[in-house]
Design a protein around this motif. Structure first.
Motif, PDB file in Angstrom:
ATOM      1  N   PHE A 294       0.828  -1.204   0.000  1.00  0.00           N
ATOM      2  CA  PHE A 294       0.000   0.000   0.000  1.00  0.00           C
ATOM      3  C   PHE A 294       0.868   1.263   0.000  1.00  0.00           C
ATOM      4  N   ARG A 295       2.001   1.195   0.694  1.00  0.00           N
ATOM      5  CA  ARG A 295       2.894   2.359   0.749  1.00  0.00           C
ATOM      6  C   ARG A 295       3.489   2.656  -0.627  1.00  0.00           C
ATOM      7  N   ASN A 296       3.753   1.608  -1.412  1.00  0.00           N
ATOM      8  CA  ASN A 296       4.359   1.811  -2.724  1.00  0.00           C
ATOM      9  C   ASN A 296       3.343   2.145  -3.804  1.00  0.00           C
ATOM     10  N   LEU A 297       2.120   1.626  -3.679  1.00  0.00           N
ATOM     11  CA  LEU A 297       1.108   1.866  -4.701  1.00  0.00           C
ATOM     12  C   LEU A 297       0.435   3.236  -4.548  1.00  0.00           C
ATOM     13  N   THR A 298       0.232   3.668  -3.321  1.00  0.00           N
ATOM     14  CA  THR A 298      -0.526   4.901  -3.081  1.00  0.00           C
ATOM     15  C   THR A 298       0.024   6.113  -3.829  1.00  0.00           C
ATOM     16  N   PRO A 299       1.366   6.376  -3.846  1.00  0.00           N
ATOM     17  CA  PRO A 299       1.854   7.547  -4.588  1.00  0.00           C
ATOM     18  C   PRO A 299       1.501   7.514  -6.073  1.00  0.00           C
ATOM     19  N   LEU A 300       1.529   6.333  -6.685  1.00  0.00           N
ATOM     20  CA  LEU A 300       1.173   6.235  -8.103  1.00  0.00           C
ATOM     21  C   LEU A 300      -0.276   6.645  -8.335  1.00  0.00           C
ATOM     22  N   VAL A 301      -1.175   6.134  -7.496  1.00  0.00           N
ATOM     23  CA  VAL A 301      -2.601   6.435  -7.657  1.00  0.00           C
ATOM     24  C   VAL A 301      -2.878   7.906  -7.349  1.00  0.00           C
ATOM     25  N   LEU A 302      -2.318   8.391  -6.250  1.00  0.00           N
ATOM     26  CA  LEU A 302      -2.593   9.765  -5.830  1.00  0.00           C
ATOM     27  C   LEU A 302      -2.096  10.780  -6.850  1.00  0.00           C
ATOM     28  N   MET A 303      -0.866  10.614  -7.332  1.00  0.00           N
ATOM     29  CA  MET A 303      -0.324  11.599  -8.263  1.00  0.00           C
ATOM     30  C   MET A 303      -1.031  11.550  -9.616  1.00  0.00           C
ATOM     31  N   THR A 304      -1.528  10.369  -9.999  1.00  0.00           N
ATOM     32  CA  THR A 304      -2.323  10.285 -11.222  1.00  0.00           C
ATOM     33  C   THR A 304      -3.609  11.085 -11.075  1.00  0.00           C
ATOM     34  N   ALA A 305      -4.266  10.964  -9.912  1.00  0.00           N
ATOM     35  CA  ALA A 305      -5.493  11.716  -9.653  1.00  0.00           C
ATOM     36  C   ALA A 305      -5.213  13.214  -9.619  1.00  0.00           C
ATOM     37  N   ILE A 306      -4.099  13.608  -8.997  1.00  0.00           N
ATOM     38  CA  ILE A 306      -3.762  15.031  -8.903  1.00  0.00           C
ATOM     39  C   ILE A 306      -3.427  15.596 -10.280  1.00  0.00           C
ATOM     40  N   GLN A 307      -2.701  14.826 -11.083  1.00  0.00           N
ATOM     41  CA  GLN A 307      -2.392  15.283 -12.435  1.00  0.00           C
ATOM     42  C   GLN A 307      -3.664  15.465 -13.246  1.00  0.00           C
ATOM     43  N   GLN A 308      -4.623  14.582 -13.051  1.00  0.00           N
ATOM     44  CA  GLN A 308      -5.902  14.705 -13.755  1.00  0.00           C
ATOM     45  C   GLN A 308      -6.654  15.958 -13.310  1.00  0.00           C
ATOM     46  N   ALA A 309      -6.599  16.252 -12.013  1.00  0.00           N
ATOM     47  CA  ALA A 309      -7.287  17.439 -11.493  1.00  0.00           C
ATOM     48  C   ALA A 309      -6.577  18.719 -11.899  1.00  0.00           C
ATOM     49  N   GLY A 310      -5.253  18.640 -12.016  1.00  0.00           N
ATOM     50  CA  GLY A 310      -4.465  19.834 -12.298  1.00  0.00           C
ATOM     51  C   GLY A 310      -4.232  20.644 -11.036  1.00  0.00           C
ATOM     52  N   THR A 311      -3.110  21.332 -10.988  1.00  0.00           N
ATOM     53  CA  THR A 311      -2.816  22.179  -9.831  1.00  0.00           C
ATOM     54  C   THR A 311      -2.408  23.571 -10.291  1.00  0.00           C
ATOM     55  N   VAL A 312      -2.637  24.538  -9.401  1.00  0.00           N
ATOM     56  CA  VAL A 312      -2.235  25.926  -9.633  1.00  0.00           C
ATOM     57  C   VAL A 312      -1.255  26.304  -8.526  1.00  0.00           C
TER      58      VAL A 312
ATOM     59  N   GLY B 261       2.503  34.636 -14.664  1.00  0.00           N
ATOM     60  CA  GLY B 261       3.733  34.508 -15.441  1.00  0.00           C
ATOM     61  C   GLY B 261       4.313  33.114 -15.334  1.00  0.00           C
ATOM     62  N   LEU B 262       5.631  33.036 -15.351  1.00  0.00           N
ATOM     63  CA  LEU B 262       6.323  31.750 -15.352  1.00  0.00           C
ATOM     64  C   LEU B 262       6.075  31.013 -14.035  1.00  0.00           C
ATOM     65  N   VAL B 263       5.628  29.767 -14.142  1.00  0.00           N
ATOM     66  CA  VAL B 263       5.333  28.972 -12.950  1.00  0.00           C
ATOM     67  C   VAL B 263       6.638  28.453 -12.355  1.00  0.00           C
ATOM     68  N   PRO B 264       6.908  28.756 -11.083  1.00  0.00           N
ATOM     69  CA  PRO B 264       8.150  28.265 -10.471  1.00  0.00           C
ATOM     70  C   PRO B 264       8.102  26.763 -10.216  1.00  0.00           C
ATOM     71  N   GLU B 265       9.171  26.085 -10.577  1.00  0.00           N
ATOM     72  CA  GLU B 265       9.277  24.648 -10.354  1.00  0.00           C
ATOM     73  C   GLU B 265      10.245  24.389  -9.209  1.00  0.00           C
ATOM     74  N   ARG B 266       9.928  23.402  -8.402  1.00  0.00           N
ATOM     75  CA  ARG B 266      10.799  23.035  -7.284  1.00  0.00           C
ATOM     76  C   ARG B 266      11.338  21.632  -7.543  1.00  0.00           C
ATOM     77  N   PRO B 267      12.664  21.443  -7.536  1.00  0.00           N
ATOM     78  CA  PRO B 267      13.220  20.101  -7.804  1.00  0.00           C
ATOM     79  C   PRO B 267      12.710  19.088  -6.789  1.00  0.00           C
ATOM     80  N   ARG B 268      12.339  17.935  -7.262  1.00  0.00           N
ATOM     81  CA  ARG B 268      11.845  16.885  -6.376  1.00  0.00           C
ATOM     82  C   ARG B 268      13.003  16.241  -5.628  1.00  0.00           C
ATOM     83  N   THR B 269      12.696  15.732  -4.460  1.00  0.00           N
ATOM     84  CA  THR B 269      13.718  15.057  -3.651  1.00  0.00           C
ATOM     85  C   THR B 269      13.557  13.544  -3.709  1.00  0.00           C
ATOM     86  N   ASP B 270      12.592  13.064  -4.514  1.00  0.00           N
ATOM     87  CA  ASP B 270      12.368  11.616  -4.601  1.00  0.00           C
ATOM     88  C   ASP B 270      12.237  11.221  -6.068  1.00  0.00           C
ATOM     89  N   HIS B 271      11.934   9.959  -6.282  1.00  0.00           N
ATOM     90  CA  HIS B 271      11.674   9.471  -7.641  1.00  0.00           C
ATOM     91  C   HIS B 271      10.207   9.734  -7.956  1.00  0.00           C
TER      92      HIS B 271
END
Length: 674
Positions: A549-567, A648-658
Motif C-alpha cells: 500500500f505504501r508503494n502503490l498509493t503515490p502512483l494512484v494519488l499523483m495520477t489523480a492530482i495530475q488529472q485534477a491539475g494544480t495551480v 507569469g512563469l510557474v516556479p518549479e521546485r526540484p523533487r527530492t524523490d523518484h
C-alpha cells in the motif's frame, strides 16, 4: 494555590524583556534589574541573545504576587522568531501585550493581537516608554481602538509625558469620562447594564463596573490599558494590580486525569531532551509512566495510539528565576520533564485532548534556503545538528534531498538565517553557509481527479487495491482524508498506511510544491489475506503487506492530482510604509517593479502612509532599498496576508524523490529497493 501562566508579547524593541526584569525585581526574584543593552537580563540567557540584544527563545520564570503564583513566559519580539510565540500561546492563561508609547502599533503588534483574540486569551495592554521623547497618550489610545481592538479601557492618565518624571495615575471612579467609556465598552455585551446606566448613572457603583470589566476581560471581550515605563518603574504597581484583578487565575484539578501540552523542547548539555510542559489537570510524578499523544510534524495529524507511554525520570518546577528539582508537577503549573526521549513540540500528555496542541496560530515560513557545510567533512555533523534544531523549532522543516545530496530549511527571514549560522558554529562547531533564499509556494487543485489500481492486474505489481479521489477544499483547510469504502474491508493498519502515505506524497505536487487545501477520498480498497505454505512459513508473495500500500498509493494519488491539475500559489504580504511625503514618487515604481499592488496613499502634511499587497519574494528587496529612497526615514511593516496564484512563469521546485508521475522510473526505484 491560585496560578497564572502569563505571556509577555510585543513587537521587537517595545520593551518586553525590560518589563519582565522590572516585574521580577518588584516580586523580589532579582536584586538588580538587568539591561538588554548590557546583556545581563534574566530571561535572555543564551549567549547569542546577550550578544544581539534580542530574545530568540522563549524563557520561563516564576514569582509570587501575594497568594498568586505567576509563571511568566518571555517571548521573542522579532518576526523571524514568531514560531516561538506560536508554541507558547496554547500554554497561556493570560497575556500582557506591550506597545511602545513612541513607536506605537507596529506590524507585529497587530499580528499578535489577532492571534490573542482568535484564541480568546485574556489580554491586558501595557503602553511602555512614557518617559521617552515623543511618547503619546490620547492619540495612541485612538489608534489602539482603531487598529487593535475597539474594546479598550484606559485605566488611568499620564502626567509629564515624554520626560524622566513621567508617571501614571490610575482612575478611582470619580472621573465621569472614565465611567462613561467603561460603560460604553461593557454595554456592547451587556444590554442590562446599558439600560440601568441610562436610567440612573449613580445606580451602578465603580466596584461593580470593575467586576464586570474583569469578567469581560476573562472572556477576551475587553482590554484594560495601562501606561508606564519599564526603565523608571512608573506604572508598574498599577500594572501588577491590573494583572491580579483582570487576568483569570486558575486552581486546576490536581486529582483529575493528566492533561498537558509540550510547548518547548531543549537539550541539556548531556544531550538529554528536556520538555517544557503546561499541565492543565492531574498530577505527574517522577518515575511514573505518562501517555503521549504524538504530533506528526510533517502532516499535522495527531495520533493517540494506546500504549504510547514513556517514563518521567525527572521533574523541574520553576521557582524564582531558576528551575528547581521536584517530585511532582500539578495542574496549573509549568515544568520541565526529563526522560521523554521521543517527545516533540506540540505533543499532549495524558488521555485528554488539548484543542490548541499541535495547531499553528501564525502563517508558516514563506522562505526556503539550501544550507551547506563550509567544510565538506562536516556534512554528517550538519545533518545531526539540524535535526536537533528542528526538535526545538519544527517549523524550520529540514528537507533532505537524497538525489542532490542537499539539505534545505524553511525561514521567516534573514535574521533567522544568521542566528542558525551562529548557533551551528557556537553550539555544534559546524561552519555553514546558505545559498540564495527562495520563496516557498504551495499548489492547490484546479479541479477534481480520480484514479485507482486493482490487485491482480498486469499493470499493478503490488498486492493491493487503492482508489483515490481528490477535490479542492476550503482555503487554509489543509488536508482532509475520508473513506468511501467499508472500514472493515481490510485491516485498519492498511488504511492507516494509505493515509500516512497520502500526506507524505502531498509534500511534493506536480510542480514540486506541497499540495494543500484538498479532500482526499479513498474509493477502492482490497488486499490478499495472510497466507503461508503448508509448513506454516509466511509467504510474502501471496500476502498483502503495508509495503504494498505504501508503494502503490503515490502512483494512484499523483495520477489523480495530475488529472485534477494544480495551480501554484505564492505567499503575499500586506505592507505599510510611513515615509516623508516628498519620497512617495520614487517608492511607487519600486512597488510596481516588485509586482506589488499599492492602495491609495494617505498624505497628512509632510507624512505619507502607503499600504498595499506585495509578493513575499519582493519583501526583502523592499527592506534593503527603502532607507536609501526615503533618506532613512521610511518605516516598513509587513505581515503575511494570503496565497495568490502565480502570474507569469510557474516556479518549479526540484523533487527530492523518484517522481511517481514517471511510472517507469518510480517502479524501477521501488522494485530495486524492495
Amino acid at each position: 494555590m491560585l496560578s497564572l501562566n502569563l505571556g509577555i508579547l510585543a513587537h521587537i524593541d517595545a520593551g518586553k524583556t525590560s518589563l519582565t526584569e522590572r516585574l521580577l525585581h518588584a516580586a523580589g526574584v532579582i536584586d538588580e534589574i538587568g539591561s538588554v543593552d548590557d546583556g545581563n537580563t534574566q530571561t535572555d540567557s543564551l549567549a547569542l541573545e546577550r550578544q544581539r540584544g534580542i530574545t530568540i527563545k522563549s524563557a520561563v520564570v516564576s514569582f509570587r504576587l501575594g497568594d498568586l503564583a505567576v509563571n511568566l513566559i518571555d517571548t521573542p519580539g522579532h518576526p523571524d522568531f514568531i514560531a516561538e510565540v506560536d508554541r507558547v500561546l496554547g500554554a497561556l492563561d493570560g497575556a500582557v501585550l506591550v506597545v511602545s508609547a513612541v513607536e506605537g502599533i507596529q506590524a507585529q503588534t497587530r499580528v499578535l493581537m489577532r492571534a490573542l483574540q482568535r484564541l480568546r486569551i485574556p489580554t491586558v495592554i501595557f503602553v511602555n516608554k512614557i518617559d521617552r521623547s515623543g511618547a503619546r497618550y490620547g492619540e495612541l489610545l485612538t489608534r489602539l481602538a482603531a487598529k487593535l481592538a475597539p474594546e479598550i479601557v484606559a485605566m488611568g492618565r499620564t502626567e509629564a509625558l515624554g520626560t524622566r518624571g513621567a508617571r501614571f495615575t490610575p482612575y478611582d471612579g470619580t472621573e465621569p469620562g472614565f465611567t462613561a467609556n467603561l460603560v460604553e465598552v461593557l454595554a456592547e455585551h451587556d444590554d442590562e447594564l446599558l439600560a440601568a446606566y441610562v436610567q440612573d448613572e449613580s445606580a451602578i457603583s465603580h466596584e461593580d463596573l470593575r467586576k464586570r470589566l474583569a469578567r469581560r476581560t476573562a472572556e477576551a471581550k475587553a482590554h484594560p490599558v495601562y501606561f508606564g515605563s519599564a526603565v523608571t518603574g512608573a506604572g508598574l504597581d498599577e500594572l501588577i494590580a491590573g494583572i491580579r484583578e483582570f487576568l483569570p487565575a486558575r486552581t486546576g484539578d490536581a486529582d483529575g486525569p493528566v492533561s498537558g501540552t509540550v510547548f518547548k523542547v531543549d537539550r541539556a548539555p548531556s544531550g538529554a531532551k528536556v520538555a517544557y510542559v503546561r499541565l492543565f489537570s492531574g498530577t505527574i510524578r517522577t518515575r511514573e509512566l505518562v501517555h503521549l499523544g504524538n504530533h506528526e510534524r510533517a502532516s499535522g495529524n495527531r495520533t493517540d495510539a494506546p500504549g504510547n507511554e514513556a517514563k518521567v525520570t525527572g521533574i523541574d518546577r520553576f521557582q524564582g528565576g531558576t528551575p528547581v528539582r521536584a517530585n511532582t508537577l500539578t495542574a496549573g503549573q509549568i515544568g520541565r520533564l526529563w526522560g521523554l526521549s521521543e517527545i516533540q513540540i506540540g505533543d499532549t500528555l495524558g488521555l485528554a485532548a488539548i484543542d490548541a496542541a499541535g495547531k499553528h496560530h501564525f502563517a508558516p515560513p514563506s522562505l526556503e534556503s539550501v544550507i551547506y557545510p563550509v567544510r565538506p567533512a562536516d556534512k554528517a555533523r550538519l545533518r545531526m545538528a539540524l535535526s536537533q534544531l528542528a526538535e526545538q523549532d519544527p517549523l524550520i522543516n529540514v528537507r533532505q534531498d537524497d538525489l542532490r545530496q542537499e539539505v534545505s530549511v524553511w525561514l521567516y527571514g534573514e535574521v533567522q538565517k544568521e542566528v542558525i549560522q551562529a548557533t551551528l558554529a557556537n553550539d555544534y562547531g559546524v561552519e555553514a553557509g546558505f545559498r540564495e533564499t527562495t520563496t516557498i509556494c504551495v499548489e492547490r487543485l484546479a479541479g477534481t481527479g480520480s484514479a485507482y489500481e486493482l490487485i491482480g492486474t498486469d499493470e499493478n505489481p503490488f498486492l493491493a487495491t487503492v482508489g483515490l479521489r481528490v477535490e479542492p477544499g476550503p482555503v487554509a483547510s489543509g488536508v482532509e482524508f475520508r473513506l468511501e469504502v467499508e472500514l472493515g474491508s481490510m485491516p485498519i493498519a492498511f488504511f492507516r498506511t494509505v493515509e500516512e502515505t497520502v500526506r507524505e506524497t502531498l509534500q511534493q505536487g506536480v510542480h514540486g510544491w506541497e499540495v494543500t487545501d484538498l479532500v482526499v477520498t479513498m474509493t477502492h480498497s482490497g488486499y490478499y489475506a495472510r497466507q503461508s505454505h503448508s509448513h506454516g512459513v509466511f509467504d510474502k508473495s501471496m500476502s498483502s503487506t503495508a509495503g504494498d500500500f505504501r508503494n502503490l498509493t503515490p502512483l494512484v494519488l499523483m495520477t489523480a492530482i495530475q488529472q485534477a491539475g494544480t495551480v501554484v500559489h505564492e505567499p503575499v504580504h500586506h505592507f505599510r510604509i510611513e515615509m516623508p511625503a516628498d519620497t512617495y514618487g520614487p517608492i511607487l515604481p519600486l512597488i510596481t517593479r516588485l509586482r506589488g499592488v499599492p492602495h491609495s496613499p494617505e498624505i497628512d502634511g509632510v507624512t505619507c502612509v502607503l499600504e498595499g499587497d506585495l509578493p513575499a519574494a519582493g519583501v526583502h528587496e523592499l527592506e534593503l532599498l527603502l532607507p536609501g529612497l526615503t533618506s532613512g526615514e521610511g518605516v516598513l511593516e509587513t505581515a503575511f496576508e494570503r496565497y495568490d496564484p502565480v502570474t507569469g512563469l510557474v516556479p518549479e521546485r526540484p523533487r527530492t524523490d523518484h517522481n511517481p508521475l514517471n511510472r517507469k522510473e518510480y517502479l524501477l526505484h521501488v522494485e530495486r529497493r524492495v
